[in-house]
Design an enzyme around this catalytic site. Sequence first.
Site, PDB file in Angstrom:
ATOM      1  N   GLY A   1       3.300   0.712  31.662  1.00 59.58           N
ATOM      2  CA  GLY A   1       4.474  -0.054  32.251  1.00 59.58           C
ATOM      3  C   GLY A   1       4.657  -1.440  31.099  1.00 59.58           C
ATOM      4  O   GLY A   1       5.216  -2.398  31.541  1.00 59.58           O
TER       5      GLY A   1
ATOM      6  N   GLN B   1      -7.463  -6.167   3.727  1.00 60.18           N
ATOM      7  CA  GLN B   1      -6.524  -4.753   4.758  1.00 60.18           C
ATOM      8  C   GLN B   1      -7.616  -4.098   4.878  1.00 60.18           C
ATOM      9  O   GLN B   1      -7.223  -3.048   4.710  1.00 60.18           O
ATOM     10  CB  GLN B   1      -4.903  -4.754   4.597  1.00 60.18           C
ATOM     11  CG  GLN B   1      -4.165  -5.895   4.408  1.00 60.18           C
ATOM     12  CD  GLN B   1      -2.944  -5.612   3.945  1.00 60.18           C
ATOM     13  OE1 GLN B   1      -2.532  -5.590   2.617  1.00 60.18           O
ATOM     14  NE2 GLN B   1      -2.130  -5.142   5.243  1.00 60.18           N
TER      15      GLN B   1
ATOM     16  N   HIS C   1       1.121  -1.291   0.116  1.00 58.63           N
ATOM     17  CA  HIS C   1      -0.021  -0.228  -0.116  1.00 58.63           C
ATOM     18  C   HIS C   1       1.136   1.392  -0.286  1.00 58.63           C
ATOM     19  O   HIS C   1       0.689   2.601  -0.298  1.00 58.63           O
ATOM     20  CB  HIS C   1      -0.971   0.080   1.397  1.00 58.63           C
ATOM     21  CG  HIS C   1      -1.941  -0.638   0.826  1.00 58.63           C
ATOM     22  ND1 HIS C   1      -1.874  -2.200   1.406  1.00 58.63           N
ATOM     23  CD2 HIS C   1      -3.383  -0.638   1.236  1.00 58.63           C
ATOM     24  CE1 HIS C   1      -3.135  -3.053   1.095  1.00 58.63           C
ATOM     25  NE2 HIS C   1      -4.110  -1.974   1.070  1.00 58.63           N
TER      26      HIS C   1
ATOM     27  N   GLU D   1       6.099  -3.879  13.235  1.00 63.31           N
ATOM     28  CA  GLU D   1       5.908  -2.485  13.588  1.00 63.31           C
ATOM     29  C   GLU D   1       5.595  -1.380  14.467  1.00 63.31           C
ATOM     30  O   GLU D   1       6.219   0.193  14.784  1.00 63.31           O
ATOM     31  CB  GLU D   1       4.189  -1.912  12.309  1.00 63.31           C
ATOM     32  CG  GLU D   1       3.947  -3.048  11.031  1.00 63.31           C
ATOM     33  CD  GLU D   1       4.045  -4.248  10.856  1.00 63.31           C
ATOM     34  OE1 GLU D   1       3.489  -4.434   9.931  1.00 63.31           O
ATOM     35  OE2 GLU D   1       4.154  -4.511  11.874  1.00 63.31           O
TER      36      GLU D   1
END
Length: 596
Positions: free
Chosen positions: A433, A122, A38, A59
């Site tokens: 955290g 997607q 894309h 990612e």
Amino acid sequence: MAFPLTNPTTRELTGGDLLAQALKHIGTEVAFGLHGGHLDAFLMGCESTGIRLVDTRHETAAVQAAEGYAKIAQKLGVCFVTANSGFSNGIPGLATALADRSPILCITSSPPLRDAENNSLQGIIDQVVVSRPLTKFAHRVTNPEDAPRIVSLAARTALAGASGPVLLDFPIDVLFTPVHEKLISWGSISSPSSYAPGPHVEAVKEAVSLLRSATRPAVIIGSGGQSNETTTQLLHLSNQINIPIFDTQKCTRSSTLAAECKFYGGGAGGLGLLAALNNPQPDLILLLGARTGMFLGGRSGAIIPPHEKCKLIHVDVDGGEIGRTLPVDVGVISDVGQFVAALNAQLPEISVDKSWVNTAITLQSLPSPYENDAPTNASGHMHPYHALKAFFASLHDHSPILVTDGGECALWAGAVSHLASPSATLKSTGALGFLGNGFGYALGAAVAAPHKKVVNLHGDGSAGFHFMELDTYARLGLDVLTVVVNNYCWGMSSNGQELVYGEENPARPVSALSAVTGYDAVSRGLGNRGVKVLKVQDVEGAVQVAVSGKGPACVELVVDSKPIHPVTEMMVGRTEDPNLVVVPYYDNIPRAYYKD
């Protein structure tokens, strides 16, 4: 005035080219991401316009690399993730950037506009809708010619006020569509940057008045006050009126303050030792660009004393943070550097208790209670304090950028990391955290400061999240030294369970890790020099082997899970009072009925 379009290729200029050139025009030099079809028009545009593309193995690491880059370079970090699957993997990076006020711009793509709500490849998740709670600004660009205006808007939003992440979604057809130059919407992309907001005159007067009446004042600086200008102004303020400076968990600690400030006291947590050692606490706190909460002692009064004992001046660009947790005497909505500059313009003469200041700033130098412990525990594994002390002492000639990740290993490192004289310190865990973001932070830091060694420290728990990024370090030839402090368990989890349920209870649900994993061997398989250390006396030699050549390396330190770090004990809140219910990591609550 618009920037001049360039076309170093023989193909038509597309929306992807215009997006890349807009990013280049606002100063983007590098973008972190992972390939997806894309994005190809945009990636080709980056290649043409000279934006360096740094690709990762996940990612999340890409988005967090942009965050690490922003922290070290002190500028906007840029990343890219592909549609839906890549975007979903990148969501944790948006979360950490939002929590830490890190200015990043995330570029993503999606199916063609005509295929909206069509169950396309997607295209199931609406990325803009999902992003809005995790960003300052999220927008879908529907015309390629809008790229300069929207990029400018997004960048200014990321950097303005309390900085944070922004996201732009460019559908694939927008990126691949040729641009009509006459229709380009330039917006303010060529306008100069805005000046930071300054403080109200009356607020400065009130602050000066409170400073004049204080004898034990202290500054706590947070992530909202880390510019070079702010550091210069702070040094002048501190050195002129003898006021000690402390920093917070999420402040990217710089060596400049430690080296040039005569009254630098280290982490703000050290202030909590004053009362514990029967010393007076501050009678005024100047809280600059720092948010109240857990890492400043919450409402306990341990670090920021109770209101009746200590005046509080809170300065932040986000007025919503002022008074969020604690009552304030003066709240100032202002850029921190501008506020300190205004204070310096009318420096008050104050009668500081110099002996108290000396006590406060030497708390960081108190000897560790573990100094006299045996270097090797009864288990035969290294004592974590001594293993890390030897490790950091071996790096004293390198002045590295230090990234600490994980639970107890990061706590042990905090006591001895000064031995390496780090030029900057990034602590990965914060209010979220979050674990594992040290890999991305280290990558971003290494790209932002290629001539510095970056130390990427993990426990074996946090190491499991993104260890494949060692492949990225090797592929790019980065000078990153990954350290895995391996105790074969989730240390804070296992020890926390022991504190709550008792040592005699053997159950430790889902807190064990594999004793056969060889991180040194895995690192060698990923193209890093790798070495495992079992004895404290071998640490220095192993470090020298690891740093002897070019490129990345990994040191695995096999340590014991004991002793339990004192901060773990404090956070768990164990008590012998039968009428309190222990709520680990938060305040204990009264039992609904009394027990005899």
